[in-house]
Scaffold this active site. Sequence first.
Site, PDB file in Angstrom:
ATOM      1  N   ASN A 100      -1.675 -10.701 -10.307  1.00 42.47           N
ATOM      2  CA  ASN A 100      -0.710  -9.994 -11.163  1.00 42.47           C
ATOM      3  C   ASN A 100       0.722 -10.127 -10.647  1.00 42.47           C
ATOM      4  OD1 ASN A 100      -0.155  -7.752 -13.323  1.00 42.47           O
ATOM      5  ND2 ASN A 100       0.862  -7.033 -11.465  1.00 42.47           N
ATOM      6  N   TYR A 152      -0.202  -6.002  -0.980  1.00 38.12           N
ATOM      7  CA  TYR A 152       0.957  -5.606  -1.802  1.00 38.12           C
ATOM      8  C   TYR A 152       2.238  -6.159  -1.180  1.00 38.12           C
ATOM      9  CZ  TYR A 152       4.994  -2.806  -3.070  1.00 38.12           C
ATOM     10  OH  TYR A 152       6.253  -2.412  -3.424  1.00 38.12           O
TER      11      TYR A 152
HETATM   12  C1  WQD Z   1       5.103   8.536   3.105  1.00 43.86           C
HETATM   13  C2  WQD Z   1       4.785   9.341   4.358  1.00 43.86           C
HETATM   14  C3  WQD Z   1       2.505   9.126   5.108  1.00 43.86           C
HETATM   15  C4  WQD Z   1       0.723  11.094   1.574  1.00 43.86           C
HETATM   16  C5  WQD Z   1       5.343   3.819  -0.307  1.00 43.86           C
HETATM   17  C6  WQD Z   1       4.677   3.042  -1.389  1.00 43.86           C
HETATM   18  C7  WQD Z   1       4.916   1.560  -1.244  1.00 43.86           C
HETATM   19  C8  WQD Z   1       6.355   1.243  -0.948  1.00 43.86           C
HETATM   20  C9  WQD Z   1       6.906   2.086   0.182  1.00 43.86           C
HETATM   21  C10 WQD Z   1       7.822   0.341  -2.615  1.00 43.86           C
HETATM   22  C11 WQD Z   1       3.913   8.597   5.372  1.00 43.86           C
HETATM   23  C12 WQD Z   1       2.789  10.551   4.655  1.00 43.86           C
HETATM   24  C13 WQD Z   1       1.590  10.515   2.499  1.00 43.86           C
HETATM   25  C14 WQD Z   1       0.085  12.328   1.895  1.00 43.86           C
HETATM   26  C15 WQD Z   1       1.202  12.328   4.027  1.00 43.86           C
HETATM   27  N1  WQD Z   1       7.160   1.396  -2.116  1.00 43.86           N
HETATM   28  N2  WQD Z   1       1.818  11.116   3.690  1.00 43.86           N
HETATM   29  N3  WQD Z   1       0.344  12.895   3.113  1.00 43.86           N
HETATM   30  O1  WQD Z   1       3.241   4.826   2.637  1.00 43.86           O
HETATM   31  O2  WQD Z   1       5.782   4.778   2.888  1.00 43.86           O
HETATM   32  O3  WQD Z   1       4.646   3.662   0.916  1.00 43.86           O
HETATM   33  O4  WQD Z   1       6.688   3.452  -0.152  1.00 43.86           O
HETATM   34  O5  WQD Z   1       7.716  -0.761  -2.242  1.00 43.86           O
HETATM   35  O6  WQD Z   1       4.553   0.977  -2.493  1.00 43.86           O
HETATM   36  O7  WQD Z   1       3.302   3.264  -1.329  1.00 43.86           O
HETATM   37  O8  WQD Z   1       4.757   6.178   1.106  1.00 43.86           O
HETATM   38  O9  WQD Z   1       4.547   8.436   0.159  1.00 43.86           O
HETATM   39  O10 WQD Z   1       2.431   7.164   0.731  1.00 43.86           O
HETATM   40  O11 WQD Z   1       3.865   8.050   2.587  1.00 43.86           O
HETATM   41  O12 WQD Z   1       1.430  12.863   5.114  1.00 43.86           O
HETATM   42  O13 WQD Z   1      -0.712  12.900   1.104  1.00 43.86           O
HETATM   43  O14 WQD Z   1       4.037  10.494   3.970  1.00 43.86           O
HETATM   44  O15 WQD Z   1       1.708   9.102   6.282  1.00 43.86           O
HETATM   45  O16 WQD Z   1       4.337   8.980   6.667  1.00 43.86           O
HETATM   46  P1  WQD Z   1       4.585   4.860   2.009  1.00 43.86           P
HETATM   47  P2  WQD Z   1       3.838   7.494   1.065  1.00 43.86           P
END
Ligand code: WQD
Length: 339
Positions: A100, A152
């Site tokens: 995709n 991704y």
């Molecule tokens: C953020 C922080 C987790 C969920 C995202 C997108 C990815 C990319 C980058 C564009 C981390 C913590 C999360 C929860 C938590 N976007 N967390 N409890 O992983 O940085 O990636 O942004 O390209 O596509 O997925 O974002 O919001 O999942 O996590 O503690 O229920 O929050 O460990 O530190 P991430 P996230």
Amino acid sequence: MRVLLAGGAGYVGTHTAIALLEAGHDVVLLDDLTNTSGIVSERIHQITGKRAPLVAGNAAHVDDVERAFDDFGPFDSIMHFAAKKAVGESVQQPLAYYRNNLDTTYTLVKVGLQRGISSFIFSSTGTVYSDPADLPFTEEASRNLVELSNPYSKSKLMNEVVLTDVQRVHPELNVTLLRYFNPVGAHPSGLVGEDPKGIPNNLMPFVARVAVGALPAINVFGTDYDTPDGTGLRDYIHVVDLAEGHVAALEKARPGLAAYNLGTGKPVSVLELISSFERAVGRELPKVMAPRRDGDLAATYCDPSKAERELGWKAERSIDDMTRDVWNWQQRNPSGYEA
Ligand code: WQD
């Protein structure tokens, strides 16, 4: 200018369509509606008073892209948001992600070149940076495919390589790679926002669901990172700031190929984001300290100075602006777009 937004009915695409219309540009949305709702077209009109025609179709299908040009072209620029973007899902479904996220780009560039576009703006990601030792990431930081942790991020870096090679033999096409950090927030009207299907993977929409009582408690993934409060640091950027960054890229990007980080440069921890959301809601939210999530980095954030220097763009909105606008969106749309 006249812009085709591939994946334009999605979270970032919708906010970008609003910013483009408000800046006096014309926009057309091409979207297969697998991860959004056609209702956004009406919401865009409610906010801007202008129309953003929606072409139902898949950006990987030549016939659908040709139809968008036949019915609403010509276009000066294509902005490409049409991608699968869940990091965890990509590990389980690599073929679907590579197919995709690459096929859409091949098709859009192929048809766009045939139809004479002069600008291709690509939704890339800060997760293409592979070495935490380079923090804060500038646009020149290491991007080693084999060191990236998921399909991704790899598919996004592969797209950047494809676009770089294409631009080299098509100097008439300006290519701009916009590397997003963590887009969050919602339009202050509360009429458009992030509407993930099922249980959100990402922190901000998960916290919003807990705040409305749709989920029992927030899981804080990891409290033993080498960070000031032990929880993960991210560069959260308000989606309206991000959208305005696309307008700046369309209007100011230099000829040729250029990459820009779109972030604030100000890392925020999980606990800090939750505290900000609690200020927006006016009460404490239930939270559970949980083990780290596989694949997570301790910290990722950027040096956004190149976009400020060359595009005259800088993220202005604070984490409190982000959580306030998410809370407003969540309250007004407890079930997202599906009323
Ligand atoms: C953020 C922080 C987790 C969920 C995202 C997108 C990815 C990319 C980058 C564009 C981390 C913590 C999360 C929860 C938590 N976007 N967390 N409890 O992983 O940085 O990636 O942004 O390209 O596509 O997925 O974002 O919001 O999942 O996590 O503690 O229920 O929050 O460990 O530190 P991430 P996230």
